[in-house]
Motif scaffolding. Structure first.
Motif, mmCIF file in Angstrom:
data_model
loop_
_atom_site.group_PDB
_atom_site.id
_atom_site.type_symbol
_atom_site.label_atom_id
_atom_site.label_comp_id
_atom_site.label_asym_id
_atom_site.label_seq_id
_atom_site.Cartn_x
_atom_site.Cartn_y
_atom_site.Cartn_z
ATOM 1 N N UNK A 115 9.533 -8.243 9.428
ATOM 2 C CA UNK A 115 9.849 -9.549 10.001
ATOM 3 C C UNK A 115 8.704 -10.466 9.562
ATOM 4 N N UNK A 116 8.742 -11.731 9.950
ATOM 5 C CA UNK A 116 7.616 -12.600 9.610
ATOM 6 C C UNK A 116 6.326 -12.001 10.169
ATOM 7 N N UNK A 117 5.322 -11.905 9.309
ATOM 8 C CA UNK A 117 3.974 -11.451 9.676
ATOM 9 C C UNK A 117 3.905 -9.982 10.088
ATOM 10 N N UNK A 118 4.979 -9.232 9.844
ATOM 11 C CA UNK A 118 4.961 -7.801 10.210
ATOM 12 C C UNK A 118 5.134 -6.933 8.972
ATOM 13 N N UNK A 119 4.049 -6.267 8.615
ATOM 14 C CA UNK A 119 4.031 -5.516 7.361
ATOM 15 C C UNK A 119 3.725 -4.051 7.601
ATOM 16 N N UNK A 120 4.340 -3.211 6.761
ATOM 17 C CA UNK A 120 3.916 -1.818 6.704
ATOM 18 C C UNK A 120 3.551 -1.543 5.254
ATOM 19 N N UNK A 121 2.342 -1.058 5.043
ATOM 20 C CA UNK A 121 1.899 -0.757 3.679
ATOM 21 C C UNK A 121 2.495 0.577 3.266
ATOM 22 N N UNK A 122 3.302 0.574 2.202
ATOM 23 C CA UNK A 122 4.012 1.802 1.805
ATOM 24 C C UNK A 122 3.288 2.562 0.702
ATOM 25 N N UNK A 123 2.533 1.847 -0.108
ATOM 26 C CA UNK A 123 1.838 2.511 -1.209
ATOM 27 C C UNK A 123 1.033 1.521 -2.013
ATOM 28 N N UNK A 124 0.144 2.056 -2.856
ATOM 29 C CA UNK A 124 -0.679 1.184 -3.685
ATOM 30 C C UNK A 124 -1.232 1.993 -4.842
ATOM 31 N N UNK A 125 -2.015 1.344 -5.690
ATOM 32 C CA UNK A 125 -2.562 2.062 -6.830
ATOM 33 C C UNK A 125 -3.751 2.914 -6.398
ATOM 34 N N UNK A 126 -3.875 4.077 -7.028
ATOM 35 C CA UNK A 126 -5.029 4.919 -6.716
ATOM 36 C C UNK A 126 -6.147 4.683 -7.733
ATOM 37 N N UNK A 127 -5.887 3.874 -8.755
ATOM 38 C CA UNK A 127 -6.959 3.559 -9.721
ATOM 39 C C UNK A 127 -6.842 2.095 -10.170
ATOM 40 N N UNK A 128 -6.350 1.842 -11.385
ATOM 41 C CA UNK A 128 -6.254 0.453 -11.864
ATOM 42 C C UNK A 128 -5.047 -0.257 -11.256
ATOM 43 N N UNK A 129 -5.183 -1.557 -11.045
ATOM 44 C CA UNK A 129 -4.021 -2.379 -10.693
ATOM 45 C C UNK A 129 -3.206 -2.592 -11.969
ATOM 46 N N UNK A 130 -1.912 -2.882 -11.798
ATOM 47 C CA UNK A 130 -1.044 -3.068 -12.970
ATOM 48 C C UNK A 130 -1.582 -4.186 -13.875
ATOM 49 N N UNK A 131 -1.976 -5.310 -13.288
ATOM 50 C CA UNK A 131 -2.478 -6.434 -14.079
ATOM 51 C C UNK A 131 -3.779 -6.084 -14.804
#
Ligand code: KG4
Ligand code: ZN
Length: 337
Positions: free
Chosen positions: A157-173
């Motif tokens: 919802x607005x302002x309600x986030x669940x972090x599902x995953x991220x990079x374990x090393x380099x960011x894509x950019x």
């Protein structure tokens, strides 16, 4: 959440977390009145990456001019604003401080409310500056892909986030920028690889896709090493740049699409949103569109890379929820969402 979507706001946003000095005025979290981005790309190109000390000095030189320009273009004075919003993190500490101090100066001097905004939340809200955003339905899976981040969120919802995953090393950019450098392309590497890949064959090289077992995390450092290894097989000046660019880009895109699709299915998302600099990538947009049967939305290129309109858009939702920050709040260089 007691949110009044009908409340009208006019918010000035300031963004200086990395190498863009950006100021914008946004109405109601959706309508851009003015959006100025003074990029430092040319300044940092000679170093092949952002030089933090140089970035903060340049922010200091231009911030007041950019603020004045934004207000002039909008035909507004500070008194016409409901709130000053500024990126408080994550980012380069010296760069963040310039924006936050300028925002505090304005807010204190004119007795205006201030909100410190998470840069990643800004990227999430860049989508609300696009057409039809009043019709968006939750939950939404949002992929934020930029020079510093590769994050998957469930926006409930607005302002309600669940972090599902991220990079374990380099960011894509970051991977785009590093591979761009080793292919001899100009900085930043992302747009240069996007362009070079247009003339390449993505099947000429088959680079690894790191599909980590642990669900929705990403890894790009092995891919970068594989491109380096492959490029060493060629004499200097004889690199097949378009094919290497296309092969590398296809590997990044495959992984981003596979994980985002998995997340969307797992959480029965109503839509997928792409945000951040890498979401300007044409192959990523195309593949995401083709692979998903729910709406896939991405901002126009000017709102993919860092800008202040997205900061003001995020601030709208915090402002109408009654949030205000004390003038004493600090920058947080490793802030998470
Ligand atoms: O969101 P952004 O402006 O800054 C950060 O918060 O990091 O993203 C900048 C990143 C850079 O790594 C740049 O190479 C990448 O976005 N980028 C792209 C494209 N345009 C910008 N990557 C791939 N394809 C593009 N077209
Ligand atoms: Zn960013």
């Amino acid at each position: 959440m007691a949110e009044n979507d009908g409340q009208l706001t006019r918010i000035l946003g300031i963004e200086t977390s990395c190498d863009e000095t950006a100021v914008a005025v946004v109405e109601n979290g959706t309508t851009i009145v003015t959006n100025i981005v003074a990029s430092q790309n040319e300044l940092h190109a000679q170093y092949g990456g952002v030089f933090p000390e140089v970035a903060s000095r340049r922010h200091i030189e231009v911030i007041y001019t950019v603020i004045d320009q934004a207000l002039q273009e909008a035909h507004l004075g500070v008194d016409d604003l409901d709130c000053i919003a500024v990126t408080k993190g994550p980012g380069l500490v010296g760069s963040l401080l310039v924006g936050v101090n300028a925002a505090k100066g304005m807010a204190i001097g004119r007795n205006k409310p201030i909100l410190g905004i998470n840069h990643l939340e800004g990227h999430v809200y860049s989508l609300w500056l696009t057409e039809g955003s009043s019709e968006f339905e939750f939950p939404i899976v949002t992929l934020v892909v930029s020079g510093g981040h590769t994050e998957l969120y469930l926006v409930k919802d607005h302002l309600q986030y669940e972090h599902l995953g991220g990079t374990i090393d380099d960011a894509a950019g970051e991977a785009f920028d590093k591979v761009g450098r080793l292919l001899g392309l100009p900085y930043p590497g992302g747009p240069a690889i996007d362009d070079a890949a247009q003339a390449g064959n993505e099947r000429a090289f088959r680079f690894p896709r790191a599909v980590l077992d642990d669900g929705l995390n990403f890894s790009f450092s092995g891919l970068k090493t594989a491109v380096l290894r492959e490029s060493k097989r060629f004499e200097s000046g004889r690199l097949p740049v378009p094919d290497l660019a296309a092969g590398f880009q296809a590997a990044v895109v495959d992984v981003l699409v596979a994980k985002t699709k998995a997340a969307a299915e797992m959480y029965e998302a109503k839509a997928v949103h792409l945000a951040g600099g890498v979401s300007a990538n044409r192959a990523l947009r195309r593949e995401m569109d083709l692979s998903l049967d729910i709406p896939v939305r991405y901002p126009p290129p000017i709102l993919c890379t860092d800008n202040a309109a997205m900061i003001a858009a995020a601030a709208h939702h915090r402002f109408i929820a009654g949030q205000r920050d004390p003038y004493s709040f600090d920058v947080l260089s490793s802030l998470q969402l």
